[in-house]
Design an enzyme around this catalytic site. Structure first.
Site, PDB file in Angstrom:
ATOM      1  N   SER A   1       0.745  -1.262   0.343  1.00  0.00           N
ATOM      2  CA  SER A   1       0.056  -0.021   0.081  1.00  0.00           C
ATOM      3  C   SER A   1       0.927   1.238   0.119  1.00  0.00           C
ATOM      4  CB  SER A   1      -0.971  -0.307   1.311  1.00  0.00           C
ATOM      5  OG  SER A   1      -1.613   0.991   1.663  1.00  0.00           O
TER       6      SER A   1
ATOM      7  N   TYR B   1      -2.354  -1.155  10.028  1.00  0.00           N
ATOM      8  CA  TYR B   1      -2.292  -1.391   8.703  1.00  0.00           C
ATOM      9  C   TYR B   1      -1.041  -0.775   8.430  1.00  0.00           C
ATOM     10  CZ  TYR B   1      -3.873  -0.951   3.976  1.00  0.00           C
ATOM     11  OH  TYR B   1      -3.393  -1.086   2.263  1.00  0.00           O
TER      12      TYR B   1
END
Length: 272
Positions: A141, A154
């Site tokens: 990401s 995350y």
């Protein structure tokens, strides 16, 4: 690497980027095992592929972070199509809650977002090195290069995914192993909207941080960019060009970047 005729496994393949990758691979005449914890949804993706490209896809359900599951996926793909040449470690979870995130949530995110990649590499790399080729694609990401407002879980695990992909490339690149790391910002998937739908202010801020930072791309667009990058054997895949600019700004003046991120977070939490 040309993916035509290759055998691939795509985890998190029941939809979103994974489903789009599986469809794109089949359209390029690759054979694909679509893997997901949602076995029924994975079967639907494989069935849709086989309607237009008969015999190009099979599906499997299971926890794709578990060693035994990954081993079984590889065996099933080999039985159906032959040796696995491409592995897309695409399954991922978000995680929210700031410092209140539970031990269980941290453990689950580490397992899915990081250890799943490590275990797949442990199972595949010996055979790939022996054959002199193989391609490992890690879905990380932009949060793995920058950070994720609202979610330490995350941010930390995606940083780790980038680091592991880097290590694989450094360690095995001269043995014929190709590695790419996908680092998108906003992609129109369930994962993107999970924070906003949580009702948690940090979760809402996490989603808005992504959606307000640049265009939200469709999964099929991202899948096409991934295959283009693989053809060029590029390590870092950035569907959002602005991420590279932001990454350079971060590296050039870390303190300035942190101050800017704090201001941005304050605006998001204030609903601006």
């Amino acid at each position: 690497m040309n993916v035509t005729g290759r055998v691939a496994i795509v985890t998190g393949g029941a939809g979103g980027i994974g489903g789009a990758l599986a469809a794109r691979l089949a359209a390029e005449d690759a054979r694909v095992l679509v893997a997901d914890i949602d076995a029924a949804a994975a079967s639907e993706v494989a069935a849709a592929i086989n309607r237009t490209h008969p015999g190009h896809a099979v599906a499997a359900g299971g926890d794709v972070s578990a060693h035994d599951c990954i081993r079984d996926l590889i065996a099933r793909a080999e039985a159906a199509f032959g040796p696995v040449e491409l592995y897309f470690a695409n399954a991922g979870i978000t995680g929210r809650g700031g410092l209140a995130a539970t031990e269980d949530l941290w453990d689950q995110a580490i397992e899915v977002n990081v250890r799943a990649h490590v275990r797949a590499a442990q199972l595949l790399l010996p055979g790939w090195v022996e054959r002199g080729e193989g391609y490992f694609v890690s879905t990380a990401s932009a949060a793995g290069l920058l950070t994720q407002i609202g979610s330490p879980v995350y941010s930390v695990t995606k940083h780790a995914a980038v680091a592991f992909a880097e290590w694989l490339s450094v360690t095995y690149g001269d043995a014929g192993i190709r590695v790419s790391c996908l680092c998108p910002m906003g992609v129109n998937t369930k994962l993107l909207h999970a924070g906003e739908e949580s009702g948690d202010p940090l979760g809402i801020a996490a989603t808005r941080a992504v959606t307000s930072a640049g265009d939200v791309l469709e999964p099929d667009v991202v899948a096409g960019i991934v295959l283009e990058a693989m053809a060029d054997e590029r390590f870092l895949i950035l569907p959002h060009e602005r991420v590279l600019e932001m990454y350079r700004q971060k590296a050039s003046d870390y303190d300035r970047w942190l101050r800017g991120m704090r201001r941005y977070q304050a605006r998001l939490l204030a609903g601006e």
